[in-house]
Write an enzyme that holds these catalytic residues in place. Structure first.
Site, PDB file in Angstrom:
ATOM      1  N   GLU A  75       0.820  -1.210   0.000  1.00 46.63           N
ATOM      2  CA  GLU A  75       0.000   0.000   0.000  1.00 46.63           C
ATOM      3  C   GLU A  75       0.854   1.261   0.000  1.00 46.63           C
ATOM      4  O   GLU A  75       0.354   2.359   0.285  1.00 46.63           O
ATOM      5  CB  GLU A  75      -0.984  -0.058   1.180  1.00 46.63           C
ATOM      6  CG  GLU A  75      -1.982  -1.182   0.909  1.00 46.63           C
ATOM      7  CD  GLU A  75      -2.977  -1.469   1.995  1.00 46.63           C
ATOM      8  OE1 GLU A  75      -2.698  -1.174   3.169  1.00 46.63           O
ATOM      9  OE2 GLU A  75      -4.042  -2.005   1.649  1.00 46.63           O
ATOM     10  N   TYR A 121     -12.906  16.010  21.272  1.00 46.20           N
ATOM     11  CA  TYR A 121     -11.583  15.557  20.835  1.00 46.20           C
ATOM     12  C   TYR A 121     -11.622  14.891  19.467  1.00 46.20           C
ATOM     13  O   TYR A 121     -10.662  14.987  18.700  1.00 46.20           O
ATOM     14  CB  TYR A 121     -10.930  14.652  21.901  1.00 46.20           C
ATOM     15  CG  TYR A 121      -9.882  15.425  22.659  1.00 46.20           C
ATOM     16  CD1 TYR A 121     -10.249  16.576  23.353  1.00 46.20           C
ATOM     17  CD2 TYR A 121      -8.550  15.070  22.623  1.00 46.20           C
ATOM     18  CE1 TYR A 121      -9.298  17.333  24.005  1.00 46.20           C
ATOM     19  CE2 TYR A 121      -7.596  15.822  23.267  1.00 46.20           C
ATOM     20  CZ  TYR A 121      -7.965  16.958  23.958  1.00 46.20           C
ATOM     21  OH  TYR A 121      -7.020  17.722  24.586  1.00 46.20           O
TER      22      TYR A 121
HETATM   23  P1  13P Z   1       1.403  -4.632   3.915  1.00 48.43           P
HETATM   24  O1  13P Z   1       1.903  -5.747   4.822  1.00 48.43           O
HETATM   25  O2  13P Z   1       1.744  -4.867   2.476  1.00 48.43           O
HETATM   26  O3  13P Z   1       1.857  -3.287   4.438  1.00 48.43           O
HETATM   27  O4  13P Z   1      -0.186  -4.657   4.007  1.00 48.43           O
HETATM   28  C1  13P Z   1      -0.755  -4.619   5.288  1.00 48.43           C
HETATM   29  C2  13P Z   1      -2.098  -4.008   5.251  1.00 48.43           C
HETATM   30  O5  13P Z   1      -2.445  -3.325   6.198  1.00 48.43           O
HETATM   31  C3  13P Z   1      -2.999  -4.260   4.122  1.00 48.43           C
HETATM   32  O6  13P Z   1      -4.149  -3.471   4.225  1.00 48.43           O
END
Ligand code: 13P
Length: 212
Positions: A75, A121
């Site tokens: 991501e 908050y």
């Molecule tokens: P990654 O391990 O590739 O960072 O993905 C983890 C994640 O949160 C997918 O939504």
């Protein structure tokens, strides 16, 4: 490696450990990044946020090209899109924290206010929250969807997935995503009962007293 990059690598590992210790990062879910002058530091794909090795954190350029460290989060592009959208921000945190994910699975939410402004908050630290539709984790289309979100907003909820929040610093992004998670917990505790949200006047008063 510059002293700033060394400090940023340690800050990501410290934040990951703290988030895992607080029960907000399980397994290998979630990813964290910090923007540097010459690219991003981003957590490696399939890494446990609670036990990151600072020296193995990935570095990518602003096009997503892998420059060093372990293979980056799938991501990473979503982080790049976040920085392009919010030039004032220097850190991005994405989690699969349970209460926010639970809200992201509810049907019939308002995409512009999936959680109403129920506490001061929440309004101060998170502000407007945008709900995006479901995308497969790592789907490049997610970058376009993130890029299109109102740049005044720094908090996004990905349907059936989890939150992604940016901040001027890693501490600010972590604090905001923790506030979002706690507010999601409160929202679920309210169980769909009629809620008195803060009024526009009360929100304007908060914005004037605590400008972001
Ligand atoms: P990654 O391990 O590739 O960072 O993905 C983890 C994640 O949160 C997918 O939504």
């Amino acid at each position: 490696m510059s002293p700033a990059e060394i400090r940023a690598r340690e800050a990501i590992a410290d934040a990951g450990r703290m988030l895992a210790d607080r029960g907000l990062a399980h397994g290998t879910a979630g990813n964290i990044s910090i923007r540097l002058d010459d690219g991003l530091l981003v957590t490696p794909t399939n890494s446990a946020l609670g036990s990151l090795d600072p020296s193995r954190i990935a570095k990518i350029d602003f096009e997503g090209v892998h420059l060093g460290g372990d293979p980056p989060s799938k991501e990473g592009f979503m982080h790049i899109a976040s920085y392009a959208r919010r030039v004032q921000d220097a850190a991005v945190v994405h989690l699969h924290c349970a209460h926010s994910v639970a809200v992201s699975c509810l049907d019939g939410l308002d995409p512009q206010a999936p959680i109403p402004p129920i506490t001061a908050y929440y309004a101060m630290k998170v502000g407007g929250l945008t709900l995006l539709p479901y995308f497969r984790p790592g789907d490049p289309a997610l970058a376009d969807a993130v890029a299109a979100v109102d740049p005044a907003r720094h908090a996004i909820l990905l349907a059936n997935h989890g939150p992604i929040v940016s901040g001027k610093s890693l501490d600010a992004a972590v604090g905001a995503i923790e506030e979002l998670e706690e507010t999601a917990r409160i929202f679920l505790l309210l169980g769909g009962r009629a809620v008195r949200a803060l009024t526009p006047d009360q929100l304007a008063d908060l914005a004037a007293a605590f400008p972001s």
